[in-house]
Each structure stands twice: as structure tokens, then as C-alpha cells.
Write a protein that holds these residues in place. Structure first.
Motif, mmCIF file in Angstrom:
data_model
loop_
_atom_site.group_PDB
_atom_site.id
_atom_site.type_symbol
_atom_site.label_atom_id
_atom_site.label_comp_id
_atom_site.label_asym_id
_atom_site.label_seq_id
_atom_site.Cartn_x
_atom_site.Cartn_y
_atom_site.Cartn_z
ATOM 1 N N GLU A 287 -0.966 -3.361 6.924
ATOM 2 C CA GLU A 287 0.207 -3.281 6.044
ATOM 3 C C GLU A 287 -0.034 -2.387 4.840
ATOM 4 O O GLU A 287 0.789 -2.341 3.925
ATOM 5 N N LEU A 288 -1.160 -1.689 4.814
ATOM 6 C CA LEU A 288 -1.483 -0.802 3.694
ATOM 7 C C LEU A 288 -1.500 0.621 4.230
ATOM 8 O O LEU A 288 -2.232 0.944 5.155
ATOM 9 N N GLY A 289 -0.701 1.471 3.637
ATOM 10 C CA GLY A 289 -0.553 2.817 4.176
ATOM 11 C C GLY A 289 -1.495 3.842 3.580
ATOM 12 O O GLY A 289 -1.201 5.046 3.629
ATOM 13 N N PHE A 290 -2.614 3.409 3.016
ATOM 14 C CA PHE A 290 -3.549 4.363 2.407
ATOM 15 C C PHE A 290 -4.940 3.759 2.340
ATOM 16 O O PHE A 290 -5.114 2.547 2.441
ATOM 17 N N GLU A 291 -5.931 4.631 2.184
ATOM 18 C CA GLU A 291 -7.299 4.184 1.958
ATOM 19 C C GLU A 291 -7.485 3.930 0.466
ATOM 20 O O GLU A 291 -6.959 4.678 -0.369
#
Length: 428
Positions: A287-291
Motif C-alpha cells: 500500500e506504499l507507492g515509494f521506497e
């Protein structure tokens, strides 16, 4: 003959493992203020302790965090209706000492728990002591604000190294360059923190003040002594600039400030280590679109330090009564066991205050905790004052005076003067 029979029977019972324990089972009544992820982890620790012990049982109650908790402690301790063991913020140590609700913890107590003062980080341990050096609490963790970062806004810039880790921020100018770069790369709020809440504003303000060598309240009770007024004004001016440049959110409450980062709208977040589980959970669930990463707050000013506090264990007074020695030994056994199992608490983002765990191989591979654990030796705790610490007049002043200033409703000079006046009035 009857005595010999009883003796023989007792010996047989011991051999058979049927003898009564040397001490009756102790029930340790426990009060804490942990909710959310912290509460889940603490309940798991309590359950594990109870499963592993036949001679001691923790009977736990969770109360409302903040002022309600500390008010309940004061009133219950006075009449001997408090717990045997409680959690306590070290930033509220001066309040506890002033109210007379804390009992000293001796070297013999620590020995009963299988721990010693040498096992703890110096900053946390010092904050657990009274002015005369008497220990009144046992630190459990060190929790601070850290700098979370979204790598997507920094790709191709000098602020990510070859391994994709944050680099190149060692001054205020560097950080503000990173904020401007993130805005150019599309960040809605390059840095987010709770600009409309007491905790978020206080922790950032206090970090900037402390990095300049400023003092909010001296040990003898002077508010903003010496040139600390000027340094406080400078801290507010910096936060105001971040607002004026559109780098930080407008009067954001805590949940909104977190959502700006987790939704990918901010490049940086200045927030507590307690949000690490949120980030880990979102990433694990896709659900997290980034590092992302998290590091110690960089040195923006003259020195490297960050606001910090500790959850700790304390034993309240029991009205006019002394705690039974066997009960006290049981309480210390609980404390010692919790310290030695602190790696499970570190899963909530915290740094263990107990060095054998903090220096263990298991913790050294726990990320990002291990990366920002460097702050443990350099952290600055809240002033030793009854009007400072969590849920205190100092936090109220941050929300009611500093927050309006950074949004342009007060000049930094007027805000700092008002804060000084407000805190001085609360000391009288």
C-alpha cells in the motif's frame, strides 16, 4: 514420631516436585498508557511473561495517555490505591518528584531484576534520576523524532548515494536545498510534521533550539536564559520560513501530517520513531507507492542532537505503607525481564535503553532502527522542570503560541516573549 513423619513427608514432596513454592505467587498490578501498535506489543510481552512464570502474574490495566494518566497516578498514590508498577515518561520525572509519587530504586532493587545502572545509555539514565542522583525509574526505550524520506523525490539528486540512502545534508542550507529540490520534483509538502499540534511543533522547535546550544528552562528554573531567547527566535524564524516557502503543511493535525507522507505527497517527515511500524505495514501490504528510509535528524545547526524522551518503569508510593519486600522483588523481576526482551518492543520503532539489547546482533540488523540508533548517545531530553515534558505547559505553549507564529499570526520575537512569560507564570 509425628515430627519425623511430617519431615519425611515434606522431603518426599520436594523430591516429587510437589512442595509449595518458597514464596506465594505474587500478583503485580500494572498500569500503562500504551495504545495502538505500542499497546499490542506490550500486551504480547505481558502475556509472554505470564505464560513463562508460575510465581508472578502481571495484572495489567491501560489508562488514557497524558494528563489523565498522571492525574490518576497522583490521586491513587496518595491514598495507597495505585499500581505496584507503572509506565512513566522520563520527561515527567520532575513532576513525579514534585508530587512525591515515586519511590527510589536502589542498587539492590536492580540486582533483584538482574540489571545494573551500567546497562543503560547515560542520557536516559540521567533523566531517570533526581537532582541528587537518586534513581527513580528504569528506562525502557529511547524514542525521538527522526527524518523519514521518500526516495522518489530525491532520485538523480545529490541527496541520494549509490545505495539509495539519504546523504549530503549536514547544514540548514543543505536541508533547505533538499526541500526546494523536492518541491521542484512535485512534492506537495516537501517536509511534513504536525504543524498544528503541540507535540509536532514542540519537538521540531526544541530540536532546532537544542542544536544551537539553547536552553528552554535551566536547571535552576530560568526560562530561556542568556542568549537562548535569540536562539529560540531563530528556531521560530526557520519554521516560519518553511511555511512561507510552501515547504510544510498549513496547520496540520497529527493524522493529516502522517497521511501527507504515507500518501506520497511529502519528501520528508519529521516525526517519532513510533511511525516506523506504520511504514513497514504499508510497505508489506503493498500500500506504499515509494521506497522510504529513516535517519537521525541531521545536524542543521551548530551541534548534532535531537529531542528525545523515554518510556520507563517506576514504582509509585503506596500511601503511607511500604511495599512488601517479596512484592518489590517480584516487581523488579518483571522490570528485568521486560528489559531483556526489549527487542520485541524495538519492533515498534523504539531504541532499547538497555544496552545489551541495543548492542545485540539482532538489533543491529533491525532497520531503520539500527541506522538512527546513533541518536541514543546525543539526544537532548526535555528540561528538568515541572512545566516541561509530555502533556505539559511547554507543549501547550508550542500549540497555542509557536504554531500561530510559524503560520504568520505572531512575529517570532513576540511568540518567544509570550512563551517565556507563559512558562514563568506557570512556575509560580
Amino acid at each position: 514420631m509425628r515430627l519425623k513423619t511430617l519431615a519425611r513427608a515434606s522431603a518426599i514432596a520436594v523430591i516429587a516436585g510437589l512442595a509449595a513454592p518458597a514464596f506465594a505467587q505474587q500478583t503485580v498490578t500494572w498500569w500503562d498508557f500504551f495504545a495502538g501498535g505500542d499497546g499490542v506489543r506490550m500486551k504480547a510481552l505481558i502475556d509472554q511473561f505470564n505464560e513463562e512464570h508460575d510465581d508472578i502474574e502481571i495484572e495489567a490495566t491501560t489508562l488514557e495517555w497524558g494528563v489523565p494518566f498522571y492525574t490518576k497516578i497522583r490521586t491513587s498514590a496518595a491514598v495507597g490505591q495505585g499500581p505496584d508498577l507503572m509506565t512513566y515518561h522520563l520527561s515527567r520525572m520532575p513532576l513525579g518528584l514534585a508530587e512525591g509519587v515515586l519511590t527510589p530504586i536502589t542498587a539492590e532493587d536492580l540486582e533483584a531484576g538482574g540489571i545494573s545502572e551500567d546497562d543503560f545509555f547515560a542520557g536516559a539514565l540521567d533523566s531517570a534520576k533526581g537532582p541528587d542522583g537518586t534513581l527513580y525509574a528504569v528506562p525502557f526505550d529511547i524514542h525521538s523524532i527522526v527524518l523519514y524520506y521518500n526516495k522518489s523525490y530525491l532520485e538523480g539528486t545529490r541527496f541520494l548515494d549509490d545505495n539509495g540512502e539519504l546523504t549530503g545534508i549536514s547544514s540548514l542550507a543543505d536541508f533547505e536545498e533538499a526541500l526546494a529540490t523536492a518541491k521542484e520534483n512535485g512534492a506537495e509538502s516537501p517536509v511534513t510534521y504536525a504543524t498544528g499540534d503541540d507535540g509536532g511543533v514542540f519537538r521540531v522547535f526544541y530540536t532546532l533550539l537544542s542544536q544551537q546550544g539553547g536552553t528552554l528552562i535551566s536547571d535552576d528554573g530560568e526560562v530561556l536564559p542568556g542568549d537562548s531567547m535569540d536562539k529560540a527566535v531563530n528556531a521560530v524564524e526557520i519554521m516560519t520560513k518553511w511555511h512561507d516557502e510552501g515547504w510544510q503543511p498549513e496547520q496540520a493535525l497529527y493524522e493529516a501530517s502522517v497521511a501527507l507522507f504515507t500518501s506520497g505527497k511529502s519528501a520528508f517527515q519529521m516525526n517519532g520513531v513510533w511511525e516506523v511500524p506504520t511504514m513497514n505495514d504499508l510497505a508489506a501490504n503493498g500500500e506504499l507507492g515509494f521506497e522510504w528510509g529513516a535517519v537521525e535528524i541531521p545536524q542543521l545547526m551548530d551541534s548534532q542532537t535531537t529531542w528525545a524522551d523515554s518510556h520507563a518503569w517506576a514504582i509509585p508510593v503506596q500511601g503511607d505503607e511500604e511495599m512488601d519486600p517479596e512484592k518489590r522483588a517480584a516487581v523488579m523481576e518483571v522490570i528485568g525481564w521486560m528489559e531483556k526482551h526489549a527487542i520485541q518492543w524495538a519492533d515498534a520503532g523504539h531504541i532499547p535503553a538497555y544496552k545489551p539489547v541495543a548492542e545485540s546482533e539482532e538489533f543491529k540488523v533491525m532497520e531503520p532502527n539500527a541506522t538512527y540508533s546513533t541518536l541514543a548517545d546525543k539526544a537532548t531530553y526535555d528540561p528538568r522542570s515541572e512545566v516541561a515534558g509530555v502533556a505539559s505547559p511547554a507543549y501547550d505553549a508550542a500549540q497555542n503560541i509557536i504554531s500561530p507564529a510559524i503560520h504568520g499570526y505572531l512575529s517570532p520575537e513576540d511568540a518567544v516573549a509570550q512563551m517565556k512569560s507563559e512558562l514563568e507564570s506557570r512556575m509560580n
